[in-house]
Scaffold this motif. Structure first.
Motif, PDB file in Angstrom:
ATOM      1  N   ILE A 188      43.654 -27.323  93.027  1.00 54.37           N
ATOM      2  CA  ILE A 188      43.918 -25.890  93.121  1.00 54.37           C
ATOM      3  C   ILE A 188      45.399 -25.667  92.857  1.00 54.37           C
ATOM      4  N   PRO A 189      45.771 -24.968  91.783  1.00 55.01           N
ATOM      5  CA  PRO A 189      47.190 -24.749  91.496  1.00 55.01           C
ATOM      6  C   PRO A 189      47.802 -23.793  92.508  1.00 55.01           C
ATOM      7  N   SER A 190      49.029 -24.086  92.947  1.00 55.08           N
ATOM      8  CA  SER A 190      49.678 -23.259  93.949  1.00 55.08           C
ATOM      9  C   SER A 190      51.195 -23.374  93.824  1.00 55.08           C
ATOM     10  N   PRO A 191      51.780 -22.781  92.779  1.00 57.50           N
ATOM     11  CA  PRO A 191      53.224 -22.893  92.586  1.00 57.50           C
ATOM     12  C   PRO A 191      54.008 -22.105  93.630  1.00 57.50           C
TER      13      PRO A 191
ATOM     14  N   ASP B  99      65.657 -23.604  94.833  1.00 57.36           N
ATOM     15  CA  ASP B  99      66.657 -23.452  93.775  1.00 57.36           C
ATOM     16  C   ASP B  99      66.457 -22.179  92.954  1.00 57.36           C
ATOM     17  N   GLY B 100      65.563 -21.290  93.412  1.00 55.32           N
ATOM     18  CA  GLY B 100      65.339 -20.040  92.703  1.00 55.32           C
ATOM     19  C   GLY B 100      64.340 -20.142  91.578  1.00 55.32           C
ATOM     20  N   ARG B 101      63.698 -21.310  91.415  1.00 50.80           N
ATOM     21  CA  ARG B 101      62.691 -21.491  90.384  1.00 50.80           C
ATOM     22  C   ARG B 101      61.399 -21.987  91.013  1.00 50.80           C
ATOM     23  N   ALA B 102      60.276 -21.423  90.573  1.00 51.13           N
ATOM     24  CA  ALA B 102      58.991 -21.868  91.098  1.00 51.13           C
ATOM     25  C   ALA B 102      58.694 -23.289  90.632  1.00 51.13           C
ATOM     26  N   ASP B 103      58.166 -24.092  91.524  1.00 50.17           N
ATOM     27  CA  ASP B 103      57.797 -25.469  91.216  1.00 50.17           C
ATOM     28  C   ASP B 103      56.285 -25.542  90.978  1.00 50.17           C
ATOM     29  N   PRO B 104      55.847 -26.107  89.856  1.00 50.59           N
ATOM     30  CA  PRO B 104      54.409 -26.340  89.669  1.00 50.59           C
ATOM     31  C   PRO B 104      53.881 -27.230  90.800  1.00 50.59           C
ATOM     32  N   ALA B 105      52.753 -26.870  91.353  1.00 47.91           N
ATOM     33  CA  ALA B 105      52.187 -27.649  92.456  1.00 47.91           C
ATOM     34  C   ALA B 105      50.674 -27.497  92.454  1.00 47.91           C
TER      35      ALA B 105
END
Length: 373
Positions: A188-191, A197-203
């Motif tokens: 299940i993707p959950s960025p 750091d102000g940027r969304a991380d792929p997760a």
């Protein structure tokens, strides 16, 4: 009723989470030692210097000065924030969530495909000027994952392709795109911005093993065991340290579990199995509140992060889709629903009041709802 609805319990320390130590910021005879001024919403002063700039306030991102002291308002305590927006799903960078929809199958519109054979569309009603944008990007089976992956203060149109575990991100800067593999079938993707750091991380959250895989934008990959089969990911910044926390909602037991980056693990019993989580900072203290929407009655229930008390109110009907966000840009989440039967948005602005807007067609998915499992 309150005792039946809510019970709070602290988990055993099965995961060690060190406390965050924010560096002091000082100049002249003025010193700030907290990551958010006065805990958020208050005023700090010293000598001839005073400031009330906090996360989500209009002063965030601006420069405050006094004597020989200067500091950029917004996320403090060593955090660096790019852009000016803290609102989710803000595609134009004006600090407000934009009404927007993902259109999985626009075949009836006879649109030509583009970008790797895409035939799904994104429609955005810009809050900055009332205009709208439309993009053809993705396939009907793709999972929308919009977030600010590039750190320019604007959300990027993005999707995750479940069949191959690949992410596709359309840069808000120039409408170019990039793609990369991360995840597997069944994830299940959950960025979210897990490293602050102000940027969304792929997760991705892997329900089969209860494991989180986080591709940090600052470098490296984190793998964390937290959750179980049937859980739904609900990451957000619950402790106000500027980093989103791993979190899940367990429908079978109506439980919210959080692995807070600075305060450790905690869990809440709140709601019923058929409720839908709508996590966000509804009270404006810089910390996300545990919250849910009850489809059966159209009611919202919000557990205040300040003191674990809760409040509730009706807004919506059973056939609506909850789509909360900060639509008026005051740093607080606004309850909102999308009504598929009439393609209308109903927004209860914490500052601006009730707003009703028609935007979308039958079959559209309201973008601010995509992380509400």
């Amino acid at each position: 009723m309150k005792n039946k609805l809510l019970s709070l319990f602290v988990l055993a320390a099965f995961v060690f989470c060190p406390a965050l130590t924010a560096k002091a910021q000082s100049g002249g005879d003025f010193v700030i030692k907290r990551s958010v001024v006065a805990g958020g919403g208050g005023r700090s002063s010293g000598g001839d210097f005073g400031t009330a700039s906090t996360v989500g306030q209009p002063a965030a991102g601006t420069i405050a000065s006094g004597g020989d002291f200067r500091i950029a308002g917004g996320f403090w305590g060593g955090q660096t924030v790019s852009g000016s927006s803290n609102a989710p799903f803000d595609f134009d960078g004006d600090g407000k969530t934009d009404i927007s929809v993902f259109r999985p199958d626009p075949a009836a519109l006879t649109e030509k495909t583009s970008l790797l054979g895409s035939n799904s569309q994104w429609w955005i009603l810009r809050s900055s000027d009332g205009g709208n944008n439309a993009f053809t990007f993705g396939l009907p089976t793709d999972v929308p994952v919009p977030a600010d992956f590039t750190g320019d203060g604007r959300a990027d149109i993005a999707f995750w392709r479940p069949g191959v575990g690949t992410w596709f991100v359309l840069r808000s800067e120039d409408s170019s795109f990039f793609a990369f593999p991360f995840g597997a079938v069944g994830d299940i993707p959950s960025p979210a911005d897990f490293d602050g750091d102000g940027r969304a991380d792929p997760a991705v959250f892997r329900p089969s093993t209860g494991t989180w895989f986080i591709l940090k934008s600052g470098g490296g990959t984190d793998i964390t065991q937290f959750g179980a089969v049937g859980d739904k990911p609900t990451p957000a910044d619950f402790d106000g340290d500027g980093r989103d926390d791993i979190a899940i909602y367990r429908p079978s037991q109506a439980q919210f579990w959080q692995l807070r980056s600075s305060l450790g693990a905690i869990a809440y019993q709140f709601g019923t199995p058929t409720d839908r989580p709508v996590t966000g900072d509804f009270t404006g203290d810089g910390r996300a509140d545990v919250a849910f929407w009850r489809p059966a009655t159209g009611e919202w229930f919000i557990l205040r992060s300040e003191d674990n008390s809760f409040f509730s109110f009706p807004f919506g009907v059973s056939s609506d889709v909850p789509a909360a966000g900060d639509f008026d840009g005051d740093g607080r989440f606004d309850p909102a629903v999308f009504r598929p039967s009439s393609n209308q948005w109903f927004i209860l602005g914490s500052t601006s009041g009730v707003r009703i807007t028609s935007f979308g067609i039958a079959g559209d998915v309201p973008v601010p709802s995509v992380y509400n499992p």
